[in-house]
Design a protein around this motif. Structure first.
Motif, PDB file in Angstrom:
ATOM      1  N   GLU A 114       4.820  38.103 -98.717  1.00  0.00           N
ATOM      2  CA  GLU A 114       6.102  38.667 -99.179  1.00  0.00           C
ATOM      3  C   GLU A 114       7.256  38.016 -98.417  1.00  0.00           C
ATOM      4  OE1 GLU A 114       7.158  40.847-101.454  1.00  0.00           O
ATOM      5  OE2 GLU A 114       5.350  41.856-102.115  1.00  0.00           O
ATOM      6  N   LYS A 115       7.112  37.966 -97.108  1.00  0.00           N
ATOM      7  CA  LYS A 115       8.152  37.381 -96.266  1.00  0.00           C
ATOM      8  C   LYS A 115       8.344  35.906 -96.603  1.00  0.00           C
ATOM      9  CE  LYS A 115       9.245  36.385 -91.457  1.00  0.00           C
ATOM     10  NZ  LYS A 115       8.689  36.197 -90.123  1.00  0.00           N
ATOM     11  N   GLY A 116       7.247  35.190 -96.760  1.00  0.00           N
ATOM     12  CA  GLY A 116       7.327  33.763 -97.070  1.00  0.00           C
ATOM     13  C   GLY A 116       7.996  33.482 -98.401  1.00  0.00           C
ATOM     14  N   LEU A 117       7.734  34.316 -99.404  1.00  0.00           N
ATOM     15  CA  LEU A 117       8.377  34.125-100.706  1.00  0.00           C
ATOM     16  C   LEU A 117       9.853  34.478-100.659  1.00  0.00           C
ATOM     17  CD1 LEU A 117       5.591  35.450-103.106  1.00  0.00           C
ATOM     18  CD2 LEU A 117       6.433  33.089-102.937  1.00  0.00           C
ATOM     19  N   ALA A 118      10.214  35.397 -99.779  1.00  0.00           N
ATOM     20  CA  ALA A 118      11.615  35.829 -99.688  1.00  0.00           C
ATOM     21  C   ALA A 118      12.492  34.864 -98.902  1.00  0.00           C
ATOM     22  CB  ALA A 118      11.685  37.219 -99.047  1.00  0.00           C
ATOM     23  N   GLU A 119      11.901  34.152 -97.964  1.00  0.00           N
ATOM     24  CA  GLU A 119      12.682  33.256 -97.106  1.00  0.00           C
ATOM     25  C   GLU A 119      12.937  31.924 -97.795  1.00  0.00           C
ATOM     26  OE1 GLU A 119      11.173  32.715 -93.174  1.00  0.00           O
ATOM     27  OE2 GLU A 119      11.202  34.864 -92.752  1.00  0.00           O
ATOM     28  N   PRO A 120      14.113  31.344 -97.528  1.00  0.00           N
ATOM     29  CA  PRO A 120      14.364  29.994 -98.069  1.00  0.00           C
ATOM     30  C   PRO A 120      13.466  28.978 -97.350  1.00  0.00           C
ATOM     31  CG  PRO A 120      16.184  30.717 -96.671  1.00  0.00           C
ATOM     32  CD  PRO A 120      15.240  31.869 -96.775  1.00  0.00           C
ATOM     33  N   ALA A 124       7.762  29.539 -93.573  1.00  0.00           N
ATOM     34  CA  ALA A 124       7.054  30.812 -93.378  1.00  0.00           C
ATOM     35  C   ALA A 124       5.735  30.833 -94.154  1.00  0.00           C
ATOM     36  CB  ALA A 124       7.942  31.983 -93.790  1.00  0.00           C
ATOM     37  N   LEU A 125       5.736  30.310 -95.378  1.00  0.00           N
ATOM     38  CA  LEU A 125       4.487  30.267 -96.139  1.00  0.00           C
ATOM     39  C   LEU A 125       3.510  29.275 -95.538  1.00  0.00           C
ATOM     40  CD1 LEU A 125       5.579  30.625 -99.875  1.00  0.00           C
ATOM     41  CD2 LEU A 125       4.189  32.202 -98.525  1.00  0.00           C
ATOM     42  N   HIS A 126       4.001  28.143 -95.079  1.00  0.00           N
ATOM     43  CA  HIS A 126       3.118  27.172 -94.431  1.00  0.00           C
ATOM     44  C   HIS A 126       2.449  27.811 -93.213  1.00  0.00           C
ATOM     45  CE1 HIS A 126       4.648  23.093 -96.155  1.00  0.00           C
ATOM     46  NE2 HIS A 126       4.657  24.041 -97.072  1.00  0.00           N
TER      47      HIS A 126
END
Length: 182
Positions: A114-120, A124-126
């Motif tokens: 969720e956090k990774g998808l929300a951040e530009p 975060a996803l990596h």
């Protein structure tokens, strides 16, 4: 008797249909052969968790019926993990501890994704994929992280337009795994 024939399916049946589709997508050989996801119990759990996250994210905030299906999907996933642990020989007394850890891990992944998808950006996803999906891999090629990030974002966007009534009825369609590298 006729009433039963025309009744809607219960959330358990809908969630089981969704879970079957999630597992089928998570088992696509491309994730393991081309993108280096470990073809292990942990790697398969990670891929199931990722796809379950996508479906639960789509169902989130969409009303009581969607919430019931989402909760039942979570319960179905946990029940399958329980069954799998018993099949591989984990003792009855140890299974609850393992399930508790898996449930906590699933919640952690949901928060991370969720956090990774929300951040530009993709950092975060990596980091989430490096820590979870590729947690047992010593050095993860950047192109694998980029491909999985692209895949997650693409599937998230596609599911936003997937008809909610179809998903609540137990149907979901994912894109091809091989498109992850595109």
């Amino acid at each position: 008797m006729l009433k039963r024939l025309f009744q809607r399916k219960r959330p358990e049946a809908e969630a089981l249909d969704l879970y079957d589709a999630i597992v089928a997508q998570a088992r696509q050989p491309y994730f393991y052969a081309a993108l280096g996801v470990p073809d292990t119990i942990d790697g398969r759990f990670e891929m199931i968790a990722l796809h379950a996250f996508l479906v639960m994210r789509r169902l989130k905030g969409q009303g009581a019926e969607a919430a019931a299906v989402s909760q039942q999907l979570f319960d179905t996933l946990i029940a399958d993990m329980d069954r799998s642990l018993r099949e591989i020989g984990i003792g009855d007394l140890s299974v609850p501890k393992h399930i508790k850890n898996m449930a906590k891990g699933l919640y952690g992944r949901i928060v991370s994704y969720e956090k990774g998808l929300a951040e530009p950006g993709d950092a975060a996803l990596h980091a989430a994929f490096d820590r979870n999906l590729y947690g047992t891999v010593m050095e993860v090629p950047e192109e694998h992280l980029a491909a999985m990030t692209s895949y997650l974002r693409r599937e998230d966007e596609a599911l936003k337009t997937f008809p909610l009534d179809r998903m609540v009825a137990g149907h979901v369609r994912f894109g091809p795994a091989s498109a992850a590298a595109a």
